[in-house]
Design a protein around this motif. Structure first.
Motif, PDB file in Angstrom:
ATOM      1  N   ILE A  50       6.801 -22.099 -35.170  1.00 18.83           N
ATOM      2  CA  ILE A  50       7.634 -20.941 -34.829  1.00 18.83           C
ATOM      3  C   ILE A  50       7.539 -20.647 -33.343  1.00 18.83           C
ATOM      4  O   ILE A  50       8.536 -20.319 -32.678  1.00 18.83           O
ATOM      5  CB  ILE A  50       7.203 -19.706 -35.645  1.00 18.83           C
ATOM      6  N   ARG A  51       6.341 -20.797 -32.762  1.00 22.05           N
ATOM      7  CA  ARG A  51       6.121 -20.472 -31.357  1.00 22.05           C
ATOM      8  C   ARG A  51       6.722 -21.495 -30.402  1.00 22.05           C
ATOM      9  O   ARG A  51       6.747 -21.271 -29.192  1.00 22.05           O
ATOM     10  CB  ARG A  51       4.624 -20.326 -31.090  1.00 22.05           C
ATOM     11  N   SER A  52       7.241 -22.572 -30.938  1.00 17.86           N
ATOM     12  CA  SER A  52       7.787 -23.625 -30.084  1.00 17.86           C
ATOM     13  C   SER A  52       9.223 -23.363 -29.646  1.00 17.86           C
ATOM     14  O   SER A  52       9.790 -24.151 -28.885  1.00 17.86           O
ATOM     15  CB  SER A  52       7.717 -24.973 -30.807  1.00 17.86           C
ATOM     16  N   SER A  53       9.840 -22.268 -30.112  1.00 21.47           N
ATOM     17  CA  SER A  53      11.247 -21.979 -29.810  1.00 21.47           C
ATOM     18  C   SER A  53      11.417 -20.548 -29.324  1.00 21.47           C
ATOM     19  O   SER A  53      10.530 -19.703 -29.490  1.00 21.47           O
ATOM     20  CB  SER A  53      12.111 -22.197 -31.057  1.00 21.47           C
ATOM     21  N   LEU A  54      12.585 -20.285 -28.726  1.00 19.38           N
ATOM     22  CA  LEU A  54      13.012 -18.926 -28.412  1.00 19.38           C
ATOM     23  C   LEU A  54      14.120 -18.539 -29.382  1.00 19.38           C
ATOM     24  O   LEU A  54      14.829 -19.398 -29.903  1.00 19.38           O
ATOM     25  CB  LEU A  54      13.524 -18.822 -26.971  1.00 19.38           C
ATOM     26  N   TYR A  55      14.284 -17.218 -29.590  1.00 16.83           N
ATOM     27  CA  TYR A  55      15.230 -16.742 -30.597  1.00 16.83           C
ATOM     28  C   TYR A  55      16.114 -15.641 -30.005  1.00 16.83           C
ATOM     29  O   TYR A  55      15.648 -14.790 -29.240  1.00 16.83           O
ATOM     30  CB  TYR A  55      14.469 -16.222 -31.820  1.00 16.83           C
ATOM     31  N   ASP A  56      17.376 -15.673 -30.398  1.00 15.14           N
ATOM     32  CA  ASP A  56      18.344 -14.693 -29.917  1.00 15.14           C
ATOM     33  C   ASP A  56      18.332 -13.409 -30.750  1.00 15.14           C
ATOM     34  O   ASP A  56      18.823 -12.373 -30.301  1.00 15.14           O
ATOM     35  CB  ASP A  56      19.753 -15.294 -29.944  1.00 15.14           C
ATOM     36  N   LEU A  57      17.800 -13.485 -31.949  1.00 13.96           N
ATOM     37  CA  LEU A  57      17.616 -12.317 -32.812  1.00 13.96           C
ATOM     38  C   LEU A  57      16.250 -12.424 -33.471  1.00 13.96           C
ATOM     39  O   LEU A  57      15.914 -13.459 -34.055  1.00 13.96           O
ATOM     40  CB  LEU A  57      18.699 -12.249 -33.897  1.00 13.96           C
ATOM     41  N   ILE A  58      15.454 -11.364 -33.372  1.00 13.76           N
ATOM     42  CA  ILE A  58      14.166 -11.300 -34.075  1.00 13.76           C
ATOM     43  C   ILE A  58      14.159 -10.017 -34.894  1.00 13.76           C
ATOM     44  O   ILE A  58      14.510  -8.939 -34.395  1.00 13.76           O
ATOM     45  CB  ILE A  58      12.968 -11.349 -33.111  1.00 13.76           C
ATOM     46  N   VAL A  59      13.752 -10.133 -36.143  1.00 13.56           N
ATOM     47  CA  VAL A  59      13.839  -9.022 -37.093  1.00 13.56           C
ATOM     48  C   VAL A  59      12.460  -8.702 -37.675  1.00 13.56           C
ATOM     49  O   VAL A  59      11.751  -9.603 -38.140  1.00 13.56           O
ATOM     50  CB  VAL A  59      14.810  -9.366 -38.244  1.00 13.56           C
ATOM     51  N   PHE A  60      12.097  -7.425 -37.623  1.00 13.61           N
ATOM     52  CA  PHE A  60      10.972  -6.867 -38.382  1.00 13.61           C
ATOM     53  C   PHE A  60      11.568  -5.796 -39.283  1.00 13.61           C
ATOM     54  O   PHE A  60      12.001  -4.744 -38.793  1.00 13.61           O
ATOM     55  CB  PHE A  60       9.946  -6.194 -37.468  1.00 13.61           C
ATOM     56  N   SER A  61      11.601  -5.990 -40.574  1.00 16.34           N
ATOM     57  CA  SER A  61      12.135  -4.995 -41.491  1.00 16.34           C
ATOM     58  C   SER A  61      11.035  -4.540 -42.445  1.00 16.34           C
ATOM     59  O   SER A  61      10.644  -5.265 -43.355  1.00 16.34           O
ATOM     60  CB  SER A  61      13.319  -5.560 -42.287  1.00 16.34           C
ATOM     61  N   HIS A  62      10.497  -3.356 -42.195  1.00 12.42           N
ATOM     62  CA  HIS A  62       9.391  -2.804 -42.987  1.00 12.42           C
ATOM     63  C   HIS A  62       8.226  -3.782 -43.023  1.00 12.42           C
ATOM     64  O   HIS A  62       7.706  -4.134 -44.086  1.00 12.42           O
ATOM     65  CB  HIS A  62       9.873  -2.408 -44.381  1.00 12.42           C
ATOM     66  N   ASP A  67       7.460 -12.422 -26.730  1.00 11.07           N
ATOM     67  CA  ASP A  67       7.324 -13.686 -26.009  1.00 11.07           C
ATOM     68  C   ASP A  67       8.289 -14.752 -26.518  1.00 11.07           C
ATOM     69  O   ASP A  67       8.545 -15.734 -25.816  1.00 11.07           O
ATOM     70  CB  ASP A  67       5.886 -14.203 -26.121  1.00 11.07           C
ATOM     71  N   LEU A  68       8.814 -14.559 -27.736  1.00  7.31           N
ATOM     72  CA  LEU A  68       9.731 -15.544 -28.320  1.00  7.31           C
ATOM     73  C   LEU A  68      11.191 -15.105 -28.229  1.00  7.31           C
ATOM     74  O   LEU A  68      12.079 -15.833 -28.683  1.00  7.31           O
ATOM     75  CB  LEU A  68       9.372 -15.781 -29.789  1.00  7.31           C
ATOM     76  N   LEU A  69      11.444 -13.937 -27.659  1.00  5.41           N
ATOM     77  CA  LEU A  69      12.804 -13.418 -27.568  1.00  5.41           C
ATOM     78  C   LEU A  69      13.505 -14.001 -26.341  1.00  5.41           C
ATOM     79  O   LEU A  69      12.951 -13.990 -25.235  1.00  5.41           O
ATOM     80  CB  LEU A  69      12.761 -11.892 -27.468  1.00  5.41           C
ATOM     81  N   GLY A 111      18.399 -11.886 -25.856  1.00  5.64           N
ATOM     82  CA  GLY A 111      18.206 -11.631 -27.272  1.00  5.64           C
ATOM     83  C   GLY A 111      17.954 -10.171 -27.590  1.00  5.64           C
ATOM     84  O   GLY A 111      17.690  -9.345 -26.706  1.00  5.64           O
ATOM     85  N   VAL A 112      18.044  -9.836 -28.880  1.00  7.82           N
ATOM     86  CA  VAL A 112      17.761  -8.483 -29.358  1.00  7.82           C
ATOM     87  C   VAL A 112      16.742  -8.544 -30.487  1.00  7.82           C
ATOM     88  O   VAL A 112      16.664  -9.533 -31.224  1.00  7.82           O
ATOM     89  CB  VAL A 112      19.033  -7.764 -29.850  1.00  7.82           C
ATOM     90  N   MET A 113      15.959  -7.486 -30.584  1.00  9.99           N
ATOM     91  CA  MET A 113      14.971  -7.365 -31.651  1.00  9.99           C
ATOM     92  C   MET A 113      15.240  -6.082 -32.424  1.00  9.99           C
ATOM     93  O   MET A 113      15.451  -5.032 -31.836  1.00  9.99           O
ATOM     94  CB  MET A 113      13.548  -7.347 -31.076  1.00  9.99           C
TER      95      MET A 113
END
Length: 338
Positions: free
Chosen positions: A184-196, A213-215, A219-221
């Motif tokens: 998972i840490r090997s990439s960057l992400y354009d959307l990161i989600v924490f839901s509850h 660090d991965l956004l 990107g948006v979180m």
């Protein structure tokens, strides 16, 4: 950011005078939760320490990481959908006519930002391609926002939930927000989600800092947690369904959720709310009645459910037109890197 994470780690191994990981100020005893209502055979009490100034609470002493998995060993937990199916018709019957009408009335006043497919489309950057959900459970949300991206991945600590998600064809790895898998840490992400999810973490600042660090730069979180500033939480206290100690280890108001995101190096772009109608649905009413009975050490009675329906009628009257911070059971922040 590193100093705050270090403070939080130190707090986890200190038994007295806990320090708020968001601001470094001293915390004080708040709510006492007499038992874990989902596992009533475990009669341990749990103490929530509170930073009144910042509106943030934590279970203290902090549990050891090795103990956390046992808190989720219950059939009716939502990530164990393959093991539990509620009897919706029976729940509706038990709350009676007034209980059923409460949910219908609440729909008339629902204005929350429900995370529908259309809502996800509205916040995902136009050129976004990759998404990550941390604490993805069995993958239901990934299937909601996933169609708007080229690829989505998930991280989930519960191996049973991971198995369900993978059986649905989803790319989900076992891990935690504080210790993300290398893949998972090997990439960057354009959307990161924490839901509850943040309320479950041992170190919420570190969890968000890892995700930051991965956004990607554009990107948006999205980070959503139960709302301790809500009127429902205030009225029910330790019996509030969303308190759910000891699975929930951190407790946020809108202000402290913003402070946590900022401590992790994120910029908060918007504060949104959701979760009004569900506070008046049969399963919620019955669960809060059951929590009361369990905390009093007795079986759930129909009288408990009837009493809870009347209580919830008062909650509806007080919140239908209330400020969102008091009305909704959950708060969500939308963040960027800067």
């Amino acid at each position: 950011m590193k100093d705050l994470a270090s403070v939080s780690q130190t707090m986890a191994h200190t038994r007295f005078s806990p320090i708020c990981p968001l601001t470094g100020s001293e915390m004080h005893p708040g709510l006492t939760v007499p038992i874990d209502w989902r596992r009533p055979a475990d009669r341990r009490a749990w103490q929530i320490w509170w930073n009144e100034t910042d509106g943030f609470g934590q279970v203290f002493p902090r549990p050891r990481p090795s103990d956390v998995a046992s808190f989720y060993d219950i059939d009716a937990y939502y990530t164990h959908a393959e093991r539990y199916t509620p009897d919706v018709a029976d729940e509706a019957r038990r709350v009676g006519t007034l209980g059923r009408q409460l949910g219908r009335l609440a729909w008339r006043f629902e204005r929350g930002a429900e995370p529908t497919s259309a809502w996800w489309r509205s916040i995902i950057p136009q050129e976004a391609e990759t998404g990550l959900e941390i604490g993805c459970g069995d993958g239901d949300r990934m299937r909601t926002f996933g169609p708007h991206l080229k690829s989505v991945r998930g991280v989930e600590p519960d191996p049973r939930a991971v198995a369900v998600a993978r059986s649905r064809g989803l790319d989900v790895r076992e891990g935690t927000a504080e210790s993300l898998p290398a893949a998972i840490r090997s990439s960057l992400y354009d959307l990161i989600v924490f839901s509850h999810v943040l309320e479950h973490t041992l170190d919420p600042v570190l969890a968000l800092a890892n995700a930051r660090d991965l956004l990607s730069d554009n990107g948006v979180m999205s980070v959503e947690v139960p709302n301790m500033a809500s009127e429902g939480a205030r009225r029910m206290g330790p019996r509030w369904r969303w308190l759910d100690v000891p699975r929930h280890l951190n407790f946020f108001t809108p202000d402290s959720l913003k402070a946590c995101a900022e401590a992790a190096g994120l910029r908060v772009r918007a504060v949104l709310y959701r979760g009004y109608v569900r506070q008046f649905m049969p399963d919620w009413l019955i669960d809060e009645a059951r929590i009361t009975a369990e905390m009093e050490g007795r079986d759930l009675l129909q009288a408990d459910i009837d009493r809870q329906v009347r209580h919830s009628l008062g909650l509806f009257a007080a919140t239908a037109l209330a400020d969102p911070a008091k009305k909704y059971d959950s708060v969500r922040v939308i963040c960027t890197r800067d």
